[in-house]
Motif scaffolding. Structure first.
Motif, PDB file in Angstrom:
ATOM      1  N   GLY A   1       0.501  -1.034   0.169  1.00  0.00           N
ATOM      2  CA  GLY A   1       0.083  -0.186  -0.213  1.00  0.00           C
ATOM      3  C   GLY A   1       0.688   1.242   0.575  1.00  0.00           C
ATOM      4  N   PRO A   2       0.413   2.732   0.005  1.00  0.00           N
ATOM      5  CA  PRO A   2       1.073   3.624  -0.105  1.00  0.00           C
ATOM      6  C   PRO A   2       1.870   4.020   1.095  1.00  0.00           C
TER       7      PRO A   2
ATOM      8  N   MET B   1      -5.001   4.506  17.792  1.00  0.00           N
ATOM      9  CA  MET B   1      -5.824   2.976  18.177  1.00  0.00           C
ATOM     10  C   MET B   1      -6.234   3.177  19.850  1.00  0.00           C
ATOM     11  N   LEU B   2      -5.404   3.794  20.827  1.00  0.00           N
ATOM     12  CA  LEU B   2      -5.809   3.144  21.698  1.00  0.00           C
ATOM     13  C   LEU B   2      -7.291   4.539  22.000  1.00  0.00           C
TER      14      LEU B   2
ATOM     15  N   ILE C   1     -11.908 -12.695  14.865  1.00  0.00           N
ATOM     16  CA  ILE C   1     -11.235 -12.001  16.042  1.00  0.00           C
ATOM     17  C   ILE C   1     -10.004 -10.357  14.816  1.00  0.00           C
ATOM     18  N   THR C   2      -9.499 -10.914  14.019  1.00  0.00           N
ATOM     19  CA  THR C   2      -8.129 -10.500  12.562  1.00  0.00           C
ATOM     20  C   THR C   2      -8.769 -10.120  12.028  1.00  0.00           C
ATOM     21  N   PRO C   3      -9.976 -10.376  10.777  1.00  0.00           N
ATOM     22  CA  PRO C   3     -10.502  -9.826  10.387  1.00  0.00           C
ATOM     23  C   PRO C   3     -11.563  -8.411  11.309  1.00  0.00           C
ATOM     24  N   CYS C   4     -12.125  -9.098  12.001  1.00  0.00           N
ATOM     25  CA  CYS C   4     -12.804  -7.745  13.095  1.00  0.00           C
ATOM     26  C   CYS C   4     -11.682  -6.657  13.182  1.00  0.00           C
ATOM     27  N   VAL C   5     -10.463  -6.813  13.269  1.00  0.00           N
ATOM     28  CA  VAL C   5      -9.661  -6.476  13.811  1.00  0.00           C
ATOM     29  C   VAL C   5      -9.374  -5.379  12.297  1.00  0.00           C
ATOM     30  N   ALA C   6      -8.909  -5.925  10.887  1.00  0.00           N
ATOM     31  CA  ALA C   6      -8.832  -5.459   9.712  1.00  0.00           C
ATOM     32  C   ALA C   6     -10.023  -4.869   9.277  1.00  0.00           C
TER      33      ALA C   6
ATOM     34  N   ASP D   1      -7.392   1.040   8.781  1.00  0.00           N
ATOM     35  CA  ASP D   1      -6.498   1.182   7.909  1.00  0.00           C
ATOM     36  C   ASP D   1      -5.134  -0.004   6.592  1.00  0.00           C
ATOM     37  N   ILE D   2      -5.036  -0.124   5.237  1.00  0.00           N
ATOM     38  CA  ILE D   2      -4.718  -1.541   5.175  1.00  0.00           C
ATOM     39  C   ILE D   2      -3.229  -1.048   5.652  1.00  0.00           C
TER      40      ILE D   2
END
Length: 400
Positions: free
Chosen positions: A194-195, A206-207, A321-326, A330-331
């Motif tokens: 990605g960029p 994120m916090l 859980i991982t796709p929920c975070v993604a 942002d990429i």
């Protein structure tokens, strides 16, 4: 279907990541076999409380290093990190095969192996996430199934080899298999670039993200109890004389077999019905299954039934859980946010197993307190997941 969902590079990355999780997290899922063996052999003079620290140190190191490893992935890509993980996994398991002292098991099988698992796990999931949009959860579910398959294969393989070739050569044989899988993963796991975006090692933003913090808090409580059955189901079955010492490991294999389907089916469904819509109820039911099915399991059929059901439901959390975070990242932040989540939940993963061992000792061998703690903590965590889902979209019928 988007262009990124069509590429062969993405599915090659899925294949390699599947193998990486098979030999790393899948082998970590087999620690219950090691714990049962150690309690009767190398560490027979130590309590279950003491032995459980080896597995808990694995989990803590694996989770705690998620943040730094995620940042390294964002900066350098998967290959350098996974090469380090491959070398360290091989070294740690070879040293485990010749270990005889408690501190040696803590160092090599606990700390070093846990670090190697993290170095293979996080880059694999993060790299696959960059290849997919619409079917991201399905792809990650297939990848996560690798850990479930490993959790089936390694306990059976290790127990049979323990009896036929001895402990040392059994561990070396598993090391050879793991190294071969890691080499294939190194060749096939690549990411979509990605960029470029410069960021520090600690992303304060994120916090301040309420959705992320609710998700992390829910995961904190879930991880306090979700691994306890994997650590103690073999000992539970053996202590209740439901199975012999030579067949008890099959209970763990059944649990991990349920996890194979739990990692794939819910992940595919979550792409259709919404990832958060699926994560919350499966987590709640996983906790409920402990309080109901495990608490009332008094014969081998009931224990096997609980193992299959719990494996399926807990597998859904591990894969979704991982796709929920993604989904809320942002990429360019996927690697660091996945890592940050696992770093935040490193503490309950460290203390969950020893607390369970201490409860068993304090209650004179009774597993009632352990089962109650495991089930209730998972249910509490699922309520935070529900709060996160409602913050994203309060419409109950919305696909989230």
């Amino acid at each position: 279907m988007t262009n990124r969902d069509r590429g062969w590079a993405g599915w090659l990355a899925v294949f390699g990541a599947f193998l990486a999780l098979f030999c790393s997290f899948g082998q970590m899922n087999a620690f219950g076999t090691y714990q049962s063996w150690y309690s009767h052999h190398q560490l027979s003079s130590h309590s279950q409380f003491s032995i459980s620290w080896i597995g808990s140190l694995q989990l803590w190191t694996f989770f705690f290093m998620g943040g730094p490893i995620g940042r390294l992935f964002d900066a350098y890509g998967p290959s350098p990190v996974m090469l380090f993980g491959t070398v360290l996994l091989t070294f740690s398991m070879l040293m485990t095969s010749i270990s005889t002292k408690y501190y040696e098991f803590l160092l090599f099988q606990g700390f070093f192996f846990g670090l190697s698992v993290g170095s293979l796990f996080y880059p694999s999931l993060a790299a696959v996430s960059t290849h997919f949009d619409e079917y991201r959860a399905s792809a990650l579910g297939v990848v996560a199934a690798g850990s479930g398959v490993g959790g089936v294969v390694y306990p059976i393989m290790l127990r049979q080899l323990f009896l036929r070739t001895g402990y040392a050569w059994a561990v070396r044989a598993s090391t050879l298999l793991s190294a071969a899988c890691c080499i294939v993963a190194l060749v096939t796991v690549k990411r979509v670039e990605g960029p470029k975006k410069c960021s520090g090692w600690m992303d304060v933003k994120m916090l301040k993200d309420a959705c992320f913090m609710l998700l992390a808090t829910g995961s904190f409580f879930i991880c306090l109890g979700i691994f306890t059955p994997f650590f103690y189901i073999v000992n539970y079955a053996e202590d209740r004389a439901l199975v012999s010492q030579n067949t008890g490991f099959y209970v763990l294999s059944v649990m991990n077999a349920g996890g194979v389907f739990g990692r794939i089916v819910p992940a595919i469904l979550s792409d259709k019905m919404g990832r958060y819509n699926l994560l919350m109820p499966t987590s709640f039911l996983a906790g409920l299954s402990c309080l109901v099915f495990w608490m009332l399991a008094k014969n081998v059929i009931a224990v096997m039934g609980f193992a299959a059901v719990y494996g399926f439901l807990s597998g859904a959390f591990i894969s979704v859980i991982t796709p929920c975070v993604a989904q809320i990242s942002d990429i360019n932040e996927i690697g660091s946010r996945i890592g940050a989540l696992y770093t935040l939940i490193s503490i309950p993963s460290l203390i969950g197993g020893p607390i369970a061992g201490a409860l068993i000792q304090c209650q004179g061998g009774s597993y009632t307190g352990v089962i109650g703690l495991s089930g209730s903590s998972i249910i509490i965590g699922s309520l935070f997941i529900l709060a996160c889902r409602l913050r994203i979209n309060r419409n109950i019928c919305a696909r989230v």
